[in-house]
Design an enzyme around this catalytic site. Structure first.
Site, mmCIF file in Angstrom:
data_model
loop_
_atom_site.group_PDB
_atom_site.id
_atom_site.type_symbol
_atom_site.label_atom_id
_atom_site.label_comp_id
_atom_site.label_asym_id
_atom_site.label_seq_id
_atom_site.Cartn_x
_atom_site.Cartn_y
_atom_site.Cartn_z
ATOM 1 N N ARG A 196 30.294 66.281 16.521
ATOM 2 C CA ARG A 196 31.226 65.105 16.873
ATOM 3 C C ARG A 196 32.586 65.594 16.994
ATOM 4 O O ARG A 196 33.539 64.722 16.769
ATOM 5 C CB ARG A 196 31.164 64.006 15.825
ATOM 6 C CG ARG A 196 29.793 63.582 15.719
ATOM 7 C CD ARG A 196 29.376 62.823 17.095
ATOM 8 N NE ARG A 196 27.964 62.250 16.894
ATOM 9 C CZ ARG A 196 26.893 63.092 17.239
ATOM 10 N NH1 ARG A 196 27.079 64.400 17.406
ATOM 11 N NH2 ARG A 196 25.689 62.349 16.744
ATOM 12 N N SER A 273 26.689 54.588 16.172
ATOM 13 C CA SER A 273 26.890 55.056 14.630
ATOM 14 C C SER A 273 28.276 54.798 14.242
ATOM 15 O O SER A 273 29.156 55.305 15.126
ATOM 16 C CB SER A 273 26.328 56.501 14.551
ATOM 17 O OG SER A 273 24.958 56.658 14.699
ATOM 18 N N GLU A 374 33.659 56.766 13.441
ATOM 19 C CA GLU A 374 32.962 57.712 14.621
ATOM 20 C C GLU A 374 34.117 56.955 15.932
ATOM 21 O O GLU A 374 34.595 57.724 16.582
ATOM 22 C CB GLU A 374 31.661 57.925 14.799
ATOM 23 C CG GLU A 374 31.487 58.812 16.094
ATOM 24 C CD GLU A 374 29.950 58.723 16.036
ATOM 25 O OE1 GLU A 374 29.266 58.925 15.224
ATOM 26 O OE2 GLU A 374 29.321 58.485 17.195
HETATM 27 C C1 LIG Z 1 24.178 51.988 21.298
HETATM 28 C C2 LIG Z 1 24.890 52.975 21.256
HETATM 29 C C3 LIG Z 1 24.220 54.269 20.981
HETATM 30 C C4 LIG Z 1 25.024 55.405 20.657
HETATM 31 N N1 LIG Z 1 24.553 56.489 20.267
HETATM 32 C C5 LIG Z 1 25.034 57.832 20.400
HETATM 33 C C6 LIG Z 1 24.477 58.939 20.137
HETATM 34 O O1 LIG Z 1 23.148 58.994 19.840
HETATM 35 N N2 LIG Z 1 25.127 59.967 19.943
HETATM 36 C C7 LIG Z 1 26.454 60.192 20.356
HETATM 37 O O2 LIG Z 1 27.132 61.175 20.157
HETATM 38 N N3 LIG Z 1 27.151 59.030 20.532
HETATM 39 C C8 LIG Z 1 26.433 57.958 20.702
HETATM 40 N N4 LIG Z 1 27.038 56.821 20.934
HETATM 41 C C9 LIG Z 1 28.685 56.733 21.223
HETATM 42 C C10 LIG Z 1 29.041 56.742 22.726
HETATM 43 O O3 LIG Z 1 27.981 56.226 23.538
HETATM 44 C C11 LIG Z 1 29.261 58.344 23.314
HETATM 45 O O4 LIG Z 1 30.557 58.589 22.507
HETATM 46 C C12 LIG Z 1 29.701 58.278 24.730
HETATM 47 O O5 LIG Z 1 30.035 59.592 25.134
HETATM 48 C C13 LIG Z 1 31.220 57.521 24.826
HETATM 49 O O6 LIG Z 1 31.233 57.458 26.431
HETATM 50 P P1 LIG Z 1 32.328 56.435 27.060
HETATM 51 O O7 LIG Z 1 32.275 56.695 28.431
HETATM 52 O O8 LIG Z 1 31.810 54.996 26.727
HETATM 53 O O9 LIG Z 1 33.658 56.510 26.321
HETATM 54 P P2 LIG Z 1 34.613 55.601 25.857
HETATM 55 O O10 LIG Z 1 33.964 54.866 24.729
HETATM 56 O O11 LIG Z 1 35.373 54.789 26.958
HETATM 57 O O12 LIG Z 1 35.774 56.468 25.309
HETATM 58 C C14 LIG Z 1 35.508 57.351 24.083
HETATM 59 C C15 LIG Z 1 36.759 58.241 24.083
HETATM 60 O O13 LIG Z 1 36.561 59.048 25.129
HETATM 61 C C16 LIG Z 1 37.820 59.237 25.914
HETATM 62 N N5 LIG Z 1 37.457 59.365 27.293
HETATM 63 C C17 LIG Z 1 36.662 58.597 28.028
HETATM 64 N N6 LIG Z 1 36.483 59.199 29.091
HETATM 65 C C18 LIG Z 1 37.866 60.145 29.423
HETATM 66 C C19 LIG Z 1 37.589 60.995 30.305
HETATM 67 N N7 LIG Z 1 37.374 61.123 31.342
HETATM 68 N N8 LIG Z 1 38.723 62.049 30.115
HETATM 69 C C20 LIG Z 1 39.211 62.030 28.862
HETATM 70 N N9 LIG Z 1 39.172 61.191 27.890
HETATM 71 C C21 LIG Z 1 38.035 60.286 27.992
HETATM 72 C C22 LIG Z 1 38.477 57.929 25.552
HETATM 73 O O14 LIG Z 1 39.751 57.785 25.737
HETATM 74 C C23 LIG Z 1 38.352 57.496 23.940
HETATM 75 O O15 LIG Z 1 38.993 58.380 23.286
HETATM 76 C C24 LIG Z 1 26.509 55.348 21.117
HETATM 77 C C25 LIG Z 1 26.921 54.135 21.527
HETATM 78 C C26 LIG Z 1 26.284 53.116 21.460
HETATM 79 C C27 LIG Z 1 26.929 51.880 21.944
#
Ligand SMILES: Cc1cc2nc3c(=O)[nH]c(=O)nc-3n(C[C@H](O)[C@H](O)[C@H](O)COP(=O)(O)OP(=O)(O)OC[C@H]3O[C@@H](n4cnc5c(N)ncnc54)[C@H](O)[C@@H]3O)c2cc1C
Length: 380
Positions: A196, A273, A374
């Protein structure tokens, strides 16, 4: 939005033109509520907000923030975010960078293998990309099916699930370096990937905006199932599951745990999580075993490298009295997954924060472990 160029011959080089860059056309909006852009559905307004679909638009948005001396925040799918009820006083840039997926192939010399690479624009939906790869019969990321969010965020916390981590499949990351205002290409080895973690959420937090990620996958590898839930799922199957079978199995298992986004289901109004699994010294396991009077081998734990061990945060929560379906006011714990804090009914940032603080306090008091949050927090 996403064109696909692909060669049917396995390793013929074929380059897609990602852009001719159009004249940037960003539309800056004011006081845009952020809650609808997050899976927790919580958060006040962004002072300024824009979506960017090209690198040129991204550069223009960054210039806007600089000209107006505004802090900036990059938003993806909002699935790993906890946003303050006060919102954000700067510019939120939603990085929906689009374009073609560029597929390429080559032979690695050591160890000898034939690889396929996918260069994917940051704004592509992560699960859609996983589906595309798994359906092509290629293994490497199928266990990461159903994780919400965009491709561009996948390296940030090195997403992982069901025995796979994205870091092992990433070859390079393309990003705008906010220090030099130049686009850079960072090889995987420079991304500092760990559980992570990456440089993007630690040492170089807020320095890079990712615009594309290149994945490298071994064309002839076969899927390995390391995770118990998946092994159980395929236990009765006599033939080896294909990547696409695993993709669907993971989504099914996730759905059972409320870890798949399904519109209208309260259990998935979460950020996944909420706590990382803590990595601790083995002596702490002995202490916990003594405190609970439970033999250490009965307490779930895994090796985490460098003589350390990883404990399941969900197990600690349950032992501290925080069970599935736990509710405190408008916030709670998913009825299907102990680690997912949910917005049960019009919860605010303060509701989730109070629940988080209560859990952290109780787990620390009982086990001497401060659980690490997280999701990324925007504001207080
Ligand atoms: C139901 C559910 C299940 C999940 N299961 C998992 C799992 O099994 N494993 C896991 O690891 N995670 C899990 N997650 C967490 C999440 O989905 C991941 O971390 C995902 O990669 C976040 O992507 P996002 O585009 O939504 O990022 P965001 O939530 O929009 O942003 C997260 C972070 O990334 C940064 N960011 C986003 N895009 C960029 C970019 N292009 N350049 C630079 N920084 C950027 C943002 O500034 C922020 O700091 C889960 C979430 C949910 C709601």
């Amino acid at each position: 939005m996403y064109g696909l160029t692909r060669s049917r011959a396995t390793i013929q080089i074929e380059r897609a033109v990602l852009y001719p860059l159009p004249v940037p056309t960003i539309h800056i909006q004011e006081q845009v509520p952020l809650a609808p852009y997050t899976t927790l559905r919580i958060g006040g307004p962004a002072r300024f907000f824009c979506e960017v679909t090209t690198e040129a638009e991204l550069v223009e948005a960054v210039h806007f923030a600089r000209e107006h001396t505004l802090p900036l925040f990059v938003l993806g799918g909002g699935s790993n975010l906890l946003v303050s009820d006060h919102g954000y006083p700067g510019l939120v840039i939603r990085a929906t960078i689009a374009g073609n997926i560029d597929i390429d192939g080559y032979r690695d010399k050591l160890p000898q293998k034939t690889c396929i690479t996918y260069r994917v624009p940051a704004g592509m939906d992560w699960d859609a990309f996983v589906h595309m790869v798994a359906e092509a019969g290629i293994t490497g990321i199928e266990c990461l099916a159903g994780i919400p969010g965009f491709v561009g965020a996948s390296p940030i916390q090195n997403i992982g699930a069901y025995g796979q981590e994205v870091a092992t499949s990433i070859s390079v990351v393309r990003a705008l370096d906010l220090e030099s205002l130049e686009f850079v290409t960072l090889p995987s080895e420079q991304c500092g990937f760990a559980y992570r973690r990456s440089i993007f959420n630690t040492t170089h937090r807020n320095r890079y905006i990712i615009t594309a990620v290149t994945f490298r996958l071994d064309l002839h590898a076969t899927p390995t199932l390391t995770y118990a839930d998946l092994q159980k799922h395929f236990a009765k199957q006599t033939t080896a599951p294909k990547p696409i079978d695993i993709y669907h199995a993971v989504r099914e298992i996730r759905h059972g745990k409320g870890m798949l986004i399904v519109e209208g289901e309260a259990d998935c109004r979460s950020a996944g999580s909420f706590f990382k699994n803590p990595i601790v010294a083995p002596s702490l396991l002995t202490e916990i075993s003594n405190t609970l009077g439970t033999p250490a081998e009965k307490i779930p734990h895994w090796p985490a490298g460098e003589g350390l061990i990883k404990l399941p945060a969900a197990w600690l929560l349950e032992r501290a009295g925080f069970h599935k379906g736990f509710l405190i006011g408008r916030a709670g714990i998913s009825s299907r997954h102990t680690l997912a804090l949910i917005n049960a009914d019009h919860a605010t940032f303060a509701d989730i924060a109070a629940l988080r603080d209560g859990i952290q306090h109780e787990v620390q008091t009982r086990f001497g472990i401060l659980l690490e949050q997280e999701p990324v927090q925007l504001g207080v």
